[in-house]
Design a protein around this motif. Structure first.
Motif, PDB file in Angstrom:
ATOM      1  N   GLY A 104      10.096 -15.316  -3.401  1.00  0.00           N
ATOM      2  CA  GLY A 104      11.096 -15.230  -2.400  1.00  0.00           C
ATOM      3  C   GLY A 104      10.800 -15.672  -1.089  1.00  0.00           C
ATOM      4  O   GLY A 104       9.917 -16.973  -1.036  1.00  0.00           O
ATOM      5  N   LEU A 105      11.137 -15.026  -0.162  1.00  0.00           N
ATOM      6  CA  LEU A 105      10.938 -15.387   1.183  1.00  0.00           C
ATOM      7  C   LEU A 105      10.544 -14.466   2.298  1.00  0.00           C
ATOM      8  O   LEU A 105      10.655 -13.349   1.901  1.00  0.00           O
ATOM      9  CB  LEU A 105      12.294 -16.024   2.052  1.00  0.00           C
ATOM     10  N   GLU A 106       9.619 -14.576   3.140  1.00  0.00           N
ATOM     11  CA  GLU A 106       9.067 -13.526   4.228  1.00  0.00           C
ATOM     12  C   GLU A 106       9.966 -14.309   5.438  1.00  0.00           C
ATOM     13  O   GLU A 106       9.866 -15.321   5.946  1.00  0.00           O
ATOM     14  CB  GLU A 106       7.575 -13.963   4.625  1.00  0.00           C
ATOM     15  N   ILE A 107      10.471 -13.134   6.117  1.00  0.00           N
ATOM     16  CA  ILE A 107      11.256 -13.309   7.024  1.00  0.00           C
ATOM     17  C   ILE A 107      10.740 -12.443   8.333  1.00  0.00           C
ATOM     18  O   ILE A 107      10.615 -11.386   8.358  1.00  0.00           O
ATOM     19  CB  ILE A 107      12.889 -13.019   7.046  1.00  0.00           C
ATOM     20  N   GLU A 108      10.677 -13.114   9.458  1.00  0.00           N
ATOM     21  CA  GLU A 108      10.354 -12.393  10.871  1.00  0.00           C
ATOM     22  C   GLU A 108      11.380 -12.418  11.707  1.00  0.00           C
ATOM     23  O   GLU A 108      11.896 -13.489  12.093  1.00  0.00           O
ATOM     24  CB  GLU A 108       8.822 -12.822  11.450  1.00  0.00           C
ATOM     25  N   ARG A 109      11.607 -11.312  12.142  1.00  0.00           N
ATOM     26  CA  ARG A 109      12.668 -11.137  13.299  1.00  0.00           C
ATOM     27  C   ARG A 109      12.254 -10.467  14.403  1.00  0.00           C
ATOM     28  O   ARG A 109      11.555  -9.411  14.265  1.00  0.00           O
ATOM     29  CB  ARG A 109      13.996 -10.371  12.580  1.00  0.00           C
ATOM     30  N   GLU A 110      12.771 -10.577  15.532  1.00  0.00           N
ATOM     31  CA  GLU A 110      12.629  -9.983  16.697  1.00  0.00           C
ATOM     32  C   GLU A 110      13.878  -9.021  16.774  1.00  0.00           C
ATOM     33  O   GLU A 110      14.928  -9.256  16.943  1.00  0.00           O
ATOM     34  CB  GLU A 110      12.391 -10.687  18.076  1.00  0.00           C
ATOM     35  N   ILE A 111      13.468  -7.700  16.758  1.00  0.00           N
ATOM     36  CA  ILE A 111      14.713  -6.822  17.000  1.00  0.00           C
ATOM     37  C   ILE A 111      14.623  -6.192  18.380  1.00  0.00           C
ATOM     38  O   ILE A 111      13.711  -5.491  18.756  1.00  0.00           O
ATOM     39  CB  ILE A 111      14.687  -5.447  15.720  1.00  0.00           C
ATOM     40  N   ARG A 112      15.936  -6.191  19.074  1.00  0.00           N
ATOM     41  CA  ARG A 112      16.032  -5.616  20.263  1.00  0.00           C
ATOM     42  C   ARG A 112      16.904  -4.521  20.222  1.00  0.00           C
ATOM     43  O   ARG A 112      18.205  -4.717  19.993  1.00  0.00           O
ATOM     44  CB  ARG A 112      16.391  -6.626  21.577  1.00  0.00           C
ATOM     45  N   VAL A 113      16.719  -3.172  20.579  1.00  0.00           N
ATOM     46  CA  VAL A 113      17.638  -2.232  20.362  1.00  0.00           C
ATOM     47  C   VAL A 113      18.109  -1.904  21.856  1.00  0.00           C
ATOM     48  O   VAL A 113      17.431  -1.609  22.768  1.00  0.00           O
ATOM     49  CB  VAL A 113      16.942  -0.886  20.186  1.00  0.00           C
ATOM     50  N   GLU A 114      19.589  -2.050  21.995  1.00  0.00           N
ATOM     51  CA  GLU A 114      20.126  -2.181  23.235  1.00  0.00           C
ATOM     52  C   GLU A 114      20.608  -0.906  23.631  1.00  0.00           C
ATOM     53  O   GLU A 114      20.984   0.016  22.433  1.00  0.00           O
ATOM     54  CB  GLU A 114      21.113  -3.221  23.341  1.00  0.00           C
ATOM     55  N   GLU A 128      23.757   0.983  25.376  1.00  0.00           N
ATOM     56  CA  GLU A 128      24.943   0.748  26.119  1.00  0.00           C
ATOM     57  C   GLU A 128      24.990   1.110  27.587  1.00  0.00           C
ATOM     58  O   GLU A 128      24.888   2.405  27.948  1.00  0.00           O
ATOM     59  CB  GLU A 128      26.159   1.650  25.429  1.00  0.00           C
ATOM     60  N   GLY A 129      25.245   0.403  28.522  1.00  0.00           N
ATOM     61  CA  GLY A 129      25.189   0.401  29.744  1.00  0.00           C
ATOM     62  C   GLY A 129      23.782   0.465  30.499  1.00  0.00           C
ATOM     63  O   GLY A 129      23.920   0.832  31.765  1.00  0.00           O
ATOM     64  N   VAL A 130      22.966   0.050  29.700  1.00  0.00           N
ATOM     65  CA  VAL A 130      21.564  -0.058  30.304  1.00  0.00           C
ATOM     66  C   VAL A 130      20.806  -1.312  29.949  1.00  0.00           C
ATOM     67  O   VAL A 130      21.068  -1.925  29.082  1.00  0.00           O
ATOM     68  CB  VAL A 130      20.546   0.951  29.867  1.00  0.00           C
ATOM     69  N   ARG A 131      20.520  -1.989  31.214  1.00  0.00           N
ATOM     70  CA  ARG A 131      19.772  -3.316  31.312  1.00  0.00           C
ATOM     71  C   ARG A 131      18.719  -3.566  30.337  1.00  0.00           C
ATOM     72  O   ARG A 131      18.661  -4.352  29.508  1.00  0.00           O
ATOM     73  CB  ARG A 131      19.751  -3.942  32.616  1.00  0.00           C
ATOM     74  N   ARG A 132      17.816  -2.561  30.491  1.00  0.00           N
ATOM     75  CA  ARG A 132      16.471  -2.695  29.738  1.00  0.00           C
ATOM     76  C   ARG A 132      16.646  -2.219  28.369  1.00  0.00           C
ATOM     77  O   ARG A 132      17.549  -1.094  27.913  1.00  0.00           O
ATOM     78  CB  ARG A 132      15.326  -1.978  30.391  1.00  0.00           C
ATOM     79  N   PRO A 133      16.052  -2.784  27.257  1.00  0.00           N
ATOM     80  CA  PRO A 133      16.212  -2.389  25.995  1.00  0.00           C
ATOM     81  C   PRO A 133      15.373  -1.156  25.570  1.00  0.00           C
ATOM     82  O   PRO A 133      14.454  -0.633  26.224  1.00  0.00           O
ATOM     83  CB  PRO A 133      15.462  -3.667  25.104  1.00  0.00           C
ATOM     84  N   ALA A 134      15.619  -0.223  24.560  1.00  0.00           N
ATOM     85  CA  ALA A 134      14.995   0.766  24.406  1.00  0.00           C
ATOM     86  C   ALA A 134      13.849   0.492  23.439  1.00  0.00           C
ATOM     87  O   ALA A 134      12.837   1.508  23.430  1.00  0.00           O
ATOM     88  CB  ALA A 134      16.195   1.863  23.329  1.00  0.00           C
ATOM     89  N   CYS A 135      13.810  -0.492  22.655  1.00  0.00           N
ATOM     90  CA  CYS A 135      12.845  -0.991  21.732  1.00  0.00           C
ATOM     91  C   CYS A 135      12.917  -2.336  21.551  1.00  0.00           C
ATOM     92  O   CYS A 135      13.971  -2.972  21.268  1.00  0.00           O
ATOM     93  CB  CYS A 135      12.959  -0.208  20.433  1.00  0.00           C
ATOM     94  N   VAL A 136      11.575  -2.761  21.501  1.00  0.00           N
ATOM     95  CA  VAL A 136      11.561  -4.433  21.127  1.00  0.00           C
ATOM     96  C   VAL A 136      10.370  -4.616  19.971  1.00  0.00           C
ATOM     97  O   VAL A 136       9.326  -4.052  20.188  1.00  0.00           O
ATOM     98  CB  VAL A 136      11.215  -5.408  22.090  1.00  0.00           C
ATOM     99  N   ALA A 137      10.825  -5.006  18.708  1.00  0.00           N
ATOM    100  CA  ALA A 137       9.902  -4.905  17.630  1.00  0.00           C
ATOM    101  C   ALA A 137      10.080  -6.332  16.988  1.00  0.00           C
ATOM    102  O   ALA A 137      11.293  -6.734  16.991  1.00  0.00           O
ATOM    103  CB  ALA A 137       9.975  -3.952  16.774  1.00  0.00           C
ATOM    104  N   VAL A 138       8.847  -6.702  16.363  1.00  0.00           N
ATOM    105  CA  VAL A 138       8.769  -8.065  15.384  1.00  0.00           C
ATOM    106  C   VAL A 138       8.855  -7.440  13.991  1.00  0.00           C
ATOM    107  O   VAL A 138       7.540  -6.853  13.715  1.00  0.00           O
ATOM    108  CB  VAL A 138       7.791  -8.806  15.670  1.00  0.00           C
ATOM    109  N   SER A 139       9.968  -7.534  13.569  1.00  0.00           N
ATOM    110  CA  SER A 139       9.859  -7.127  11.969  1.00  0.00           C
ATOM    111  C   SER A 139       9.622  -7.958  10.770  1.00  0.00           C
ATOM    112  O   SER A 139       9.869  -9.328  11.145  1.00  0.00           O
ATOM    113  CB  SER A 139      11.358  -6.496  11.935  1.00  0.00           C
ATOM    114  N   VAL A 140       9.012  -7.482   9.803  1.00  0.00           N
ATOM    115  CA  VAL A 140       8.633  -8.545   8.879  1.00  0.00           C
ATOM    116  C   VAL A 140       9.231  -8.001   7.405  1.00  0.00           C
ATOM    117  O   VAL A 140       8.790  -6.857   7.208  1.00  0.00           O
ATOM    118  CB  VAL A 140       7.028  -8.650   8.669  1.00  0.00           C
TER     119      VAL A 140
END
Length: 227
Positions: free
Chosen positions: A198-208, A210-222
């Motif tokens: 198969g495939l290995e996939i890396e994603r940056e996930i930003r949890v927004e 609502e109504g707030v500029r800064r994210p709640a979480c930033v994670a690199v998922s594999v």
């Protein structure tokens, strides 16, 4: 002239001035100087110098393991498609409400019942946020739902037979999620690598939030996709 031989000659030529040098030295410095001279005359020191100045030898070329992997047709099609999307947002999830009941349930399961999460009255009086906030790990635990990774009706990679969570390379919680907030995840594709089956996939996930500029979480998922 070889470096080792030159160094040895320099040390020997300086030995005739040894007594004069020692007179100017403090007792502690004399001890270190004597130890240094002893090491310069030892075979171990000279062999170290000789090895240090040996020319670098080119290491044998190791073939990239990914080039040996043969992908299935479905995996190859997805790989080619994802390669064109690297650096792009590939998924934006729906908003999810983080209410007090959800926070309390997470606290019970994890046995983390700190008042900043589960005591609204005390949080209103003593917390700088004036309300309860979600556990950072609660936000993290919601990533499968926020990225639609567990929704069988709309899988992100429908041609894959199975998706396995391998882990997270980086995790940050830049801003707290206050009770009653809506959050959603935005996934950016970072890397796609062929693996066995198969495939290995890396994603940056930003949890927004609502109504707030800064994210709640930033994670690199594999994740691994199996075909």
């Amino acid at each position: 002239m070889k470096v080792v031989k030159l160094f040895k000659q320099r040390v020997e030529s300086s030995s005739k001035y040894h007594s004069e040098i020692m007179q100017w030295m403090s007792p502690s410095l004399r001890e270190y100087w004597g130890e240094f001279l002893g090491k310069t005359h030892s075979s171990n020191f000279l062999s170290w110098v000789r090895d240090y100045h040996k020319p670098a030898v080119n290491e044998p070329h190791v073939e990239d393991e990914t080039k040996k992997i043969v992908l299935t047709q479905d995996a190859q099609i997805l790989f080619d498609d994802l390669q064109r999307q690297i650096g792009e947002v590939i998924h934006v999830g729906n908003w999810i409400l983080v209410d007090q009941e959800r926070i309390n349930q997470f606290g019970l399961v994890t046995e983390d019942n700190q008042w900043i999460h589960t005591d609204p009255v005390k949080a209103e009086l003593e917390s700088p946020f004036k309300t309860t906030i979600a556990h950072g790990f609660l936000t993290l635990a919601l990533l499968p739902a926020l990225t639609d990774s567990v929704d069988p009706t709309k899988p992100m990679f429908p041609t894959a037979k199975m998706m396995v969570n391998i882990g997270l390379n980086q995790v940050r919680f830049p801003y707290p999620v206050k009770v009653g907030s809506n959050i959603r995840a935005k996934s950016t594709l970072l890397k796609v690598t062929p693996i066995k089956k198969g495939l290995e996939i890396e994603r940056e996930i930003r949890v927004e939030i609502e109504g707030v500029r800064r994210p709640a979480c930033v994670a690199v998922s594999v994740i691994h996709l199996h075909f």
